[in-house]
Design an enzyme around this catalytic site. Structure first.
Site, PDB file in Angstrom:
ATOM      1  N   GLU A 235       0.810  -1.222   0.000  1.00 58.29           N
ATOM      2  CA  GLU A 235       0.000   0.000   0.000  1.00 58.29           C
ATOM      3  C   GLU A 235       0.845   1.276   0.000  1.00 58.29           C
ATOM      4  O   GLU A 235       0.779   2.090   0.935  1.00 58.29           O
ATOM      5  CB  GLU A 235      -0.970  -0.019   1.189  1.00 58.29           C
ATOM      6  CG  GLU A 235      -1.997  -1.137   1.058  1.00 58.29           C
ATOM      7  CD  GLU A 235      -3.026  -1.162   2.171  1.00 58.29           C
ATOM      8  OE1 GLU A 235      -2.861  -0.424   3.170  1.00 58.29           O
ATOM      9  OE2 GLU A 235      -4.004  -1.925   2.048  1.00 58.29           O
TER      10      GLU A 235
ATOM     11  N   GLU B 187      -5.190  -8.632  -0.413  1.00 57.88           N
ATOM     12  CA  GLU B 187      -5.839  -8.266   0.850  1.00 57.88           C
ATOM     13  C   GLU B 187      -7.315  -7.986   0.618  1.00 57.88           C
ATOM     14  O   GLU B 187      -7.689  -7.344  -0.367  1.00 57.88           O
ATOM     15  CB  GLU B 187      -5.210  -7.013   1.485  1.00 57.88           C
ATOM     16  CG  GLU B 187      -3.889  -7.226   2.179  1.00 57.88           C
ATOM     17  CD  GLU B 187      -3.490  -6.006   3.011  1.00 57.88           C
ATOM     18  OE1 GLU B 187      -4.400  -5.313   3.515  1.00 57.88           O
ATOM     19  OE2 GLU B 187      -2.281  -5.756   3.142  1.00 57.88           O
TER      20      GLU B 187
END
Length: 497
Positions: A224, A346
């Site tokens: 991320e 995720e």
């Protein structure tokens, strides 16, 4: 500590800017090889089009979990709460064939220029437990909020360049939008003090240690990545292609080239910037081609409303399935422009079962593999579930008998782990246990292997085949089928008897 609206104000701003408010059998060992053969010819995934293939040229679909220990010692300890042989057995026995394993930069290089070989040895304990059970390992340099100084993890303290701005604590994920964290990411993207080289060298140490590892699932370069102070320019459906090209892709290209000095062939997964999960398009591969053939896109699906409400116990939130569809469509666009394979690394992070079901059902329809966040709670300091205990698969991390059965019934599902052909369509109805799979057959060095969990078929299952014949015993957890000569398509239907 619960998530407050004040702490999530930046998330609300993002939603407004995006215009989205309101919207039992052990698996067969590969090839039957002994340990000496595996050392010489390990099972490792490679890209073929949008798919991953194994050493038998079968298309591999991954269903797995994340295992990221974010606090010291930055790898799960050998305890019941952490990760032991019993955990590796549990994953194998419940049909999970992959783990995204946290390998933190601050663990690999705790001091500038020094590789901690002791840390790598601790991680290796988990790697070998997984690989010996036939579970693919994706090595993940995980970060949240850049560093522990800002309430997160990932970068060692020596790699923080915050220009002396004092930290502001508004919690996770709000700290991303504070000046000190923004400055730290700005300096990373600017390659201040040659941070890129140090990060690359840490990755080279990882690739040197595990480049020949059996059941190698690839390298996930940076979890991320946050754009820093330009984040607002990325908070729109078109994204920020110039940042993605000139900063984010350039950084990941630099790291990948370092890995290629020691590992020429394992998959390298790029990640889009943090705003991708808010439905912003990614510019990876759009302006500058990525010429490496063994590239993947690691991406996430979280409904942003969950950041506000999951820790408060809310579920089945409005517009989340549509939100997920937009992110999935963006992922397909991105892998096409990158020339990459794809893996949803995720999603979940809560006990919101309708949300979890929506994601895995969409993944089936998109023929995309996934890794649920998270295997256990592990006192995670940076999760949308906060202290609710919602993200893990167990009520108690140290007791596997406390599995959340309703969640497991969503995640443990029949699926083709390896296909001697090219997938066409996949679906599973958890309520009725009706499973359907179609593929175009092709030559491969091993049969198609479909995992069929007893959890959904306690009395066995009824099988209807076309274009193939069954090799495994009736009711086997691993359904092995062989393509019939001349078959143009194989169809597999499984139901309860």
């Amino acid at each position: 500590m619960k998530t407050s609206l004040r702490r999530c104000a930046p998330v609300l701003m993002l939603l407004l800017m995006s215009g989205l408010m309101g919207c039992g059998d052990s698996p067969p060992t590969t090839g039957g090889a002994d340990s000496s053969t595996l050392k010489a010819a390990p099972s490792q995934l490679r890209r073929e089009g949008r798919y991953m293939v194994d050493e038998h040229q079968r298309v591999v679909l991954l269903h797995g979990v994340n295992a990221v220990w974010k606090t010291p010692p930055y790898t799960p300890p050998n305890t019941p709460e952490g990760f032991t042989a019993a955990d590796a057995d549990w994953l194998r026995d419940h049909g999970f064939n992959s783990v995204r394993l946290g390998v933190l930069f601050q663990g690999v290089m705790p001091e500038m220029g020094r590789i901690d070989t002791g840390y790598l040895a601790q991680v290796d304990r988990v790697v070998q437990l997984l690989a010996s059970r036939g579970v693919y390992v994706l090595f993940d340099f995980h970060q949240d909020l850049y560093a522990e100084r800002f309430g997160g993890e990932g970068f060692p303290d020596w790699a923080v360049r915050d220009d002396g701005v004092p930290p502001t604590d508004v919690g996770f994920p709000g700290n991303y939008f504070t000046p000190a964290v923004e400055r730290s990411f700005d300096n990373l993207w600017a390659n201040t003090d040659n941070l890129w080289d140090h990060y690359r060298d840490a990755w080279k140490a990882v690739a040197s240690k595990w480049g020949r590892q059996d059941h190698h699932g690839g390298y996930d370069l940076l979890n991320e990545p946050f754009p820093g102070s330009v984040w607002l320019s990325c908070a729109n459906p078109a994204g920020c292609p110039l940042f993605d090209d000139q900063m984010l892709q350039a950084f990941q290209d630099h790291v990948r080239k370092g890995i290629r000095e020691v590992d020429a062939s394992n998959l390298v997964f790029y990640e889009p910037n943090f705003l991708f999960v808010g439905t912003a398009r990614s510019g990876l591969g759009l302006l500058t081609p990525i010429t490496d053939p063994q590239i993947g896109l690691s991406w996430h699906k979280y409904c942003l409303f969950g950041l506000l409400l999951h820790s408060q116990g809310f579920s089945d939130l409005p517009s989340c399935p549509q939100f997920h569809q937009l992110v999935g469509a963006n992922a397909e666009t991105t892998i096409a422009q990158m020339g990459a394979t794809t893996l949803l690394t995720e999603f979940g992070a809560s006990d919101d079962l309708p949300d979890v079901a929506a994601v895995v059902n969409q993944a089936d329809a998109e023929l995309t593999g996934w890794q649920y966040w998270h295997y256990k709670e592990w006192r995670d300091p940076t999760t949308e579930s906060q202290e609710s205990g919602g993200q893990g698969l167990f009520a108690k991390d140290d007791d596997l008998s406390t599995v959340k059965l309703d969640k497991l019934k969503v995640l443990e599902r029949p699926y083709p782990q390896a296909t001697a052909g090219v997938p066409l369509a996949l679906s599973f109805d958890a309520a009725t246990a009706a499973f359907s799979y179609r593929y175009t057959p092709r030559a491969a060095g091993a049969p198609t292997d479909i995992y069929v969990p007893r959890l959904h078929y306690p009395q066995g299952y009824k099988l209807t085949l076309a274009g193939a014949r069954q090799l495994s015993a009736a009711g086997a957890t691993h359904l092995l089928i062989e393509n019939l000569p001349g078959a143009a398509e194989v169809s597999v239907q499984i139901s309860r008897p």
